[in-house]
Write a protein that holds these residues in place. Structure first.
Motif, PDB file in Angstrom:
ATOM      1  N   UNK A 129      -3.701  29.685  19.205  1.00 55.18           N
ATOM      2  CA  UNK A 129      -2.407  30.990  18.769  1.00 55.18           C
ATOM      3  C   UNK A 129      -3.097  32.193  18.679  1.00 55.18           C
ATOM      4  N   UNK A 130      -3.688  32.364  19.748  1.00 52.39           N
ATOM      5  CA  UNK A 130      -3.558  33.911  19.982  1.00 52.39           C
ATOM      6  C   UNK A 130      -3.319  34.702  20.728  1.00 52.39           C
ATOM      7  N   UNK A 131      -1.978  33.827  21.887  1.00 54.33           N
ATOM      8  CA  UNK A 131      -0.852  34.018  22.329  1.00 54.33           C
ATOM      9  C   UNK A 131      -0.160  34.284  21.578  1.00 54.33           C
ATOM     10  N   UNK A 132       0.172  34.433  20.246  1.00 55.20           N
ATOM     11  CA  UNK A 132       0.435  34.958  19.331  1.00 55.20           C
ATOM     12  C   UNK A 132       0.731  36.000  19.273  1.00 55.20           C
ATOM     13  N   UNK A 133      -0.396  37.218  19.308  1.00 56.38           N
ATOM     14  CA  UNK A 133      -0.864  38.273  19.286  1.00 56.38           C
ATOM     15  C   UNK A 133       0.566  39.246  19.588  1.00 56.38           C
ATOM     16  N   UNK A 145       2.185  41.745   6.495  1.00 53.76           N
ATOM     17  CA  UNK A 145       1.164  40.622   5.281  1.00 53.76           C
ATOM     18  C   UNK A 145       1.802  39.175   6.052  1.00 53.76           C
ATOM     19  N   UNK A 146       3.308  39.564   6.528  1.00 56.01           N
ATOM     20  CA  UNK A 146       3.767  38.234   7.623  1.00 56.01           C
ATOM     21  C   UNK A 146       3.258  38.261   8.606  1.00 56.01           C
ATOM     22  N   UNK A 147       2.604  39.286   9.821  1.00 54.94           N
ATOM     23  CA  UNK A 147       2.026  38.735  10.965  1.00 54.94           C
ATOM     24  C   UNK A 147       0.688  38.194  10.794  1.00 54.94           C
ATOM     25  N   UNK A 148      -0.334  38.474   9.348  1.00 58.85           N
ATOM     26  CA  UNK A 148      -0.967  37.852   8.298  1.00 58.85           C
ATOM     27  C   UNK A 148      -0.886  36.562   8.631  1.00 58.85           C
ATOM     28  N   UNK A 149       0.723  35.812   7.590  1.00 60.19           N
ATOM     29  CA  UNK A 149       0.528  35.327   7.398  1.00 60.19           C
ATOM     30  C   UNK A 149       1.206  33.993   8.480  1.00 60.19           C
ATOM     31  N   UNK A 172       3.308  21.010   4.307  1.00 62.27           N
ATOM     32  CA  UNK A 172       3.688  21.608   4.168  1.00 62.27           C
ATOM     33  C   UNK A 172       3.598  22.791   3.297  1.00 62.27           C
ATOM     34  N   UNK A 173       2.511  22.929   2.645  1.00 63.47           N
ATOM     35  CA  UNK A 173       2.009  24.529   2.451  1.00 63.47           C
ATOM     36  C   UNK A 173       2.108  25.003   3.721  1.00 63.47           C
ATOM     37  N   UNK A 174       1.411  24.774   4.263  1.00 65.26           N
ATOM     38  CA  UNK A 174       1.275  25.817   5.392  1.00 65.26           C
ATOM     39  C   UNK A 174       2.391  26.059   6.297  1.00 65.26           C
ATOM     40  N   UNK A 175       3.662  24.777   6.919  1.00 64.81           N
ATOM     41  CA  UNK A 175       5.088  25.376   7.044  1.00 64.81           C
ATOM     42  C   UNK A 175       5.584  26.016   6.314  1.00 64.81           C
ATOM     43  N   UNK A 176       5.635  25.934   5.068  1.00 60.64           N
ATOM     44  CA  UNK A 176       6.145  27.531   4.228  1.00 60.64           C
ATOM     45  C   UNK A 176       5.954  28.537   3.996  1.00 60.64           C
ATOM     46  N   UNK A 177       4.239  29.178   4.199  1.00 63.58           N
ATOM     47  CA  UNK A 177       3.852  30.049   4.588  1.00 63.58           C
ATOM     48  C   UNK A 177       4.006  30.977   5.870  1.00 63.58           C
ATOM     49  N   UNK A 192       7.068  34.278   9.077  1.00 64.30           N
ATOM     50  CA  UNK A 192       8.429  34.787   9.945  1.00 64.30           C
ATOM     51  C   UNK A 192       9.183  35.493   9.418  1.00 64.30           C
ATOM     52  N   UNK A 193       9.581  35.305   7.889  1.00 58.63           N
ATOM     53  CA  UNK A 193      10.660  35.787   7.349  1.00 58.63           C
ATOM     54  C   UNK A 193      10.753  37.249   7.195  1.00 58.63           C
ATOM     55  N   UNK A 194       8.955  37.977   7.112  1.00 60.18           N
ATOM     56  CA  UNK A 194       8.964  40.006   6.464  1.00 60.18           C
ATOM     57  C   UNK A 194       8.572  39.796   8.001  1.00 60.18           C
ATOM     58  N   UNK A 195       7.660  39.240   9.057  1.00 57.02           N
ATOM     59  CA  UNK A 195       7.503  39.527   9.986  1.00 57.02           C
ATOM     60  C   UNK A 195       9.205  40.761  10.805  1.00 57.02           C
ATOM     61  N   UNK A 196       9.687  39.128  11.175  1.00 57.57           N
ATOM     62  CA  UNK A 196      10.536  39.759  11.754  1.00 57.57           C
ATOM     63  C   UNK A 196      12.401  39.756  11.415  1.00 57.57           C
TER      64      UNK A 196
END
Length: 187
Positions: free
Chosen positions: A66-70, A100-104, A151-156, A161-165
């Motif tokens: 997931x480092x590639x996400x940075x 916050x979105x990025x961290x989530x 399910x919790x991780x998918x929701x997060x 993504x909603x607040x970051x993008x």
């Protein structure tokens, strides 16, 4: 005028940082000297030099693949800065929401990577989700079980993504439905 110069300078710095981080991650060698390894005295194979080797080792140790996400997410924000040239002044609330979105996204994506691929080590120093992913996956599994934790991780992830993008999932659903209806009319 100063705001425009600062915005363009920030864009250049973010683009350079994304480029260097992508280069360091893409040319990662587990035998380079870094945070978790002293190296093999054969020199540094990472195209980013010793700093790139160390940075890639830290990123992969903490976040796994997931480092590639940075660089991807930072590049997206740089593109947004470039796209909105006439945007108003700096807004700390929007910046806070993006962070916050990025961290989530990072927390949930690393945990989901461990859920889907397991905790086994790969070429990376720890696992596919890194130390963070192992910790998050163990915590949510202990509290919610594997399915509830997933399910919790998918929701997060979706919320992050909603607040970051700044994406509206209702508009996405409407666009998908509109596309399906238009496709059905052509048949």
């Amino acid at each position: 005028m100063l705001a425009v110069i600062m915005r363009e300078g920030l864009l250049i710095a973010i683009a350079a940082g994304c480029g260097f981080l992508t280069l360091a991650l893409a040319t990662y060698d587990p035998f380079d000297p870094g945070w978790s390894n002293t190296g093999t005295n054969n020199g540094v194979a990472n195209a980013g030099g010793p700093a790139g080797a160390w940075l890639a080792d830290v990123a992969f140790s903490l976040f796994g693949y997931m480092a590639y996400l940075f660089p991807l997410m930072l590049g997206y924000q740089a593109w947004c800065v470039l796209r909105d040239r006439r945007a108003s002044a700096f807004d700390p609330v929007i910046l806070g929401l993006r962070v916050i979105g990025f961290c989530l996204v990072m927390v949930s994506a690393t945990g989901m990577a461990v859920h889907s691929q397991g905790a086994q080590a790969t070429v990376l120093p720890t696992s596919v989700g890194g130390v963070l992913g192992l910790s998050i996956a163990n915590a949510v599994d202990g509290a919610f079980g594997v399915i509830g934790g997933s399910l919790l991780l998918l929701s997060l992830l979706l919320f992050g993504l909603t607040i970051f993008v700044d994406i509206s999932w209702l508009r996405v659903m409407d666009a998908i439905g509109r596309g399906i209806l238009q496709f059905m009319r052509t048949l």
